[in-house]
Design a protein around this motif. Structure first.
Motif, PDB file in Angstrom:
ATOM      1  N   ARG A 182      17.632 129.670  47.795  1.00 51.05           N
ATOM      2  CA  ARG A 182      18.368 128.698  47.046  1.00 51.05           C
ATOM      3  C   ARG A 182      17.057 127.805  46.309  1.00 51.05           C
ATOM      4  O   ARG A 182      15.945 127.589  47.054  1.00 51.05           O
ATOM      5  CB  ARG A 182      19.066 127.924  48.144  1.00 51.05           C
ATOM      6  CG  ARG A 182      18.338 126.861  48.939  1.00 51.05           C
ATOM      7  CD  ARG A 182      19.116 125.950  49.832  1.00 51.05           C
ATOM      8  NE  ARG A 182      18.520 126.008  51.274  1.00 51.05           N
ATOM      9  CZ  ARG A 182      18.977 125.654  52.360  1.00 51.05           C
ATOM     10  NH1 ARG A 182      20.277 125.563  52.487  1.00 51.05           N
ATOM     11  NH2 ARG A 182      18.097 125.555  53.248  1.00 51.05           N
ATOM     12  N   HIS A 183      17.400 127.265  45.241  1.00 53.25           N
ATOM     13  CA  HIS A 183      16.305 126.641  44.733  1.00 53.25           C
ATOM     14  C   HIS A 183      16.915 125.687  43.569  1.00 53.25           C
ATOM     15  O   HIS A 183      18.078 125.909  43.250  1.00 53.25           O
ATOM     16  CB  HIS A 183      15.281 127.627  43.818  1.00 53.25           C
ATOM     17  CG  HIS A 183      16.070 128.615  43.127  1.00 53.25           C
ATOM     18  ND1 HIS A 183      16.461 128.284  41.633  1.00 53.25           N
ATOM     19  CD2 HIS A 183      16.625 129.928  43.218  1.00 53.25           C
ATOM     20  CE1 HIS A 183      16.967 129.462  41.076  1.00 53.25           C
ATOM     21  NE2 HIS A 183      17.051 130.333  42.155  1.00 53.25           N
ATOM     22  N   ASP A 184      16.035 124.869  43.120  1.00 48.14           N
ATOM     23  CA  ASP A 184      16.380 123.866  42.056  1.00 48.14           C
ATOM     24  C   ASP A 184      17.944 123.264  42.263  1.00 48.14           C
ATOM     25  O   ASP A 184      18.659 123.085  41.339  1.00 48.14           O
ATOM     26  CB  ASP A 184      16.459 124.648  40.691  1.00 48.14           C
ATOM     27  CG  ASP A 184      15.259 125.253  40.271  1.00 48.14           C
ATOM     28  OD1 ASP A 184      14.082 124.656  40.789  1.00 48.14           O
ATOM     29  OD2 ASP A 184      14.941 126.216  39.628  1.00 48.14           O
ATOM     30  N   GLY A 185      18.196 122.921  43.419  1.00 47.77           N
ATOM     31  CA  GLY A 185      19.453 122.270  43.879  1.00 47.77           C
ATOM     32  C   GLY A 185      20.640 123.176  43.713  1.00 47.77           C
ATOM     33  O   GLY A 185      21.592 122.891  44.012  1.00 47.77           O
ATOM     34  N   HIS A 186      20.481 124.411  43.843  1.00 48.04           N
ATOM     35  CA  HIS A 186      21.651 125.319  43.939  1.00 48.04           C
ATOM     36  C   HIS A 186      21.750 125.971  45.197  1.00 48.04           C
ATOM     37  O   HIS A 186      20.707 126.099  45.937  1.00 48.04           O
ATOM     38  CB  HIS A 186      21.398 126.543  42.851  1.00 48.04           C
ATOM     39  CG  HIS A 186      21.131 126.481  41.483  1.00 48.04           C
ATOM     40  ND1 HIS A 186      22.122 125.840  40.550  1.00 48.04           N
ATOM     41  CD2 HIS A 186      19.978 126.696  40.861  1.00 48.04           C
ATOM     42  CE1 HIS A 186      21.641 125.619  39.471  1.00 48.04           C
ATOM     43  NE2 HIS A 186      20.603 125.984  39.355  1.00 48.04           N
ATOM     44  N   PRO A 187      23.094 126.007  45.636  1.00 53.22           N
ATOM     45  CA  PRO A 187      23.088 126.429  47.016  1.00 53.22           C
ATOM     46  C   PRO A 187      22.658 128.180  47.070  1.00 53.22           C
ATOM     47  O   PRO A 187      22.316 128.669  46.214  1.00 53.22           O
ATOM     48  CB  PRO A 187      24.644 126.685  47.251  1.00 53.22           C
ATOM     49  CG  PRO A 187      25.246 126.772  45.721  1.00 53.22           C
ATOM     50  CD  PRO A 187      24.240 126.102  44.843  1.00 53.22           C
TER      51      PRO A 187
END
Length: 186
Positions: A97-102
């Motif tokens: 999970r990165h950059d605000g993604h689940p």
């Protein structure tokens, strides 16, 4: 490189990229960059130093190869094509999970691997997921004469054959007219 998550879909990215290259086989690097950016790729991963003209050419070739898989309507043939891609390109997927993604599955380019290998590995992963979840090929190339656009058809009901209602209607009308002409010839 991003994979599926909130705000974009790896399956739609796959179809959009393959369709863009089908429509314009020598799609310019700048247009590939814009398409990848719309699907969540980081600007730093899309600079000319990281995503060169050679990378763009390799990605176009990979998109054409993935287009062959998207045009495959038979489940067994699609599974064989996906397994061949896994054998040739797949790296171990991982949850990230990165950059605000689940949380989502992610495949990374291995050391020395290019954008083409990443695209084929991640594309095979997402299409295999669709095949297993839906129990059928949930994508296709439009069957309307003169179209051939790639599409996702993962909704309920029978498998789709057309990219849009417009193409489906055009094909039905053409079939109806052919039947009427054939009846008139008797």
């Amino acid at each position: 490189m991003a994979d599926s998550g909130s705000g974009f879909s790896a399956a739609q990215r796959l179809v959009d990229l393959a369709e863009a290259v089908r429509a314009v086989p020598e799609l310019p690097r700048a247009e590939l960059v814009a398409l990848l950016a719309r699907h969540g790729e980081r600007p730093g991963d899309l600079t000319a130093e990281v995503f060169s003209e050679a990378d763009a050419a390799a990605l176009r070739a990979a998109a054409r190869r993935m287009g062959e898989v998207l045009g495959e309507s038979g489940e067994d043939r699609a599974a064989r094509a996906l397994n061949a891609l896994f054998e040739e390109y797949a790296t171990c997927p991982r949850l990230t999970r990165h950059d605000g993604h689940p949380w989502h599955l992610h495949v990374d380019r291995g050391e020395g691997a290019g954008w083409d290998g990443w695209f084929l590995a991640s594309g095979a992963l997402v299409l295999a997921g669709l095949l297993t979840v839906h129990g059928r090929v949930a994508w296709g190339a439009c069957a309307a004469e003169g179209c051939g656009r790639y599409f996702l058809g993962a909704g309920p009901g029978s498998a789709r054959r057309y990219c849009s209602h417009t193409c489906a209607t055009r094909a039905r009308v053409a079939a109806h007219r052919r039947r009427k002409r054939a009846e008139g010839a008797h």
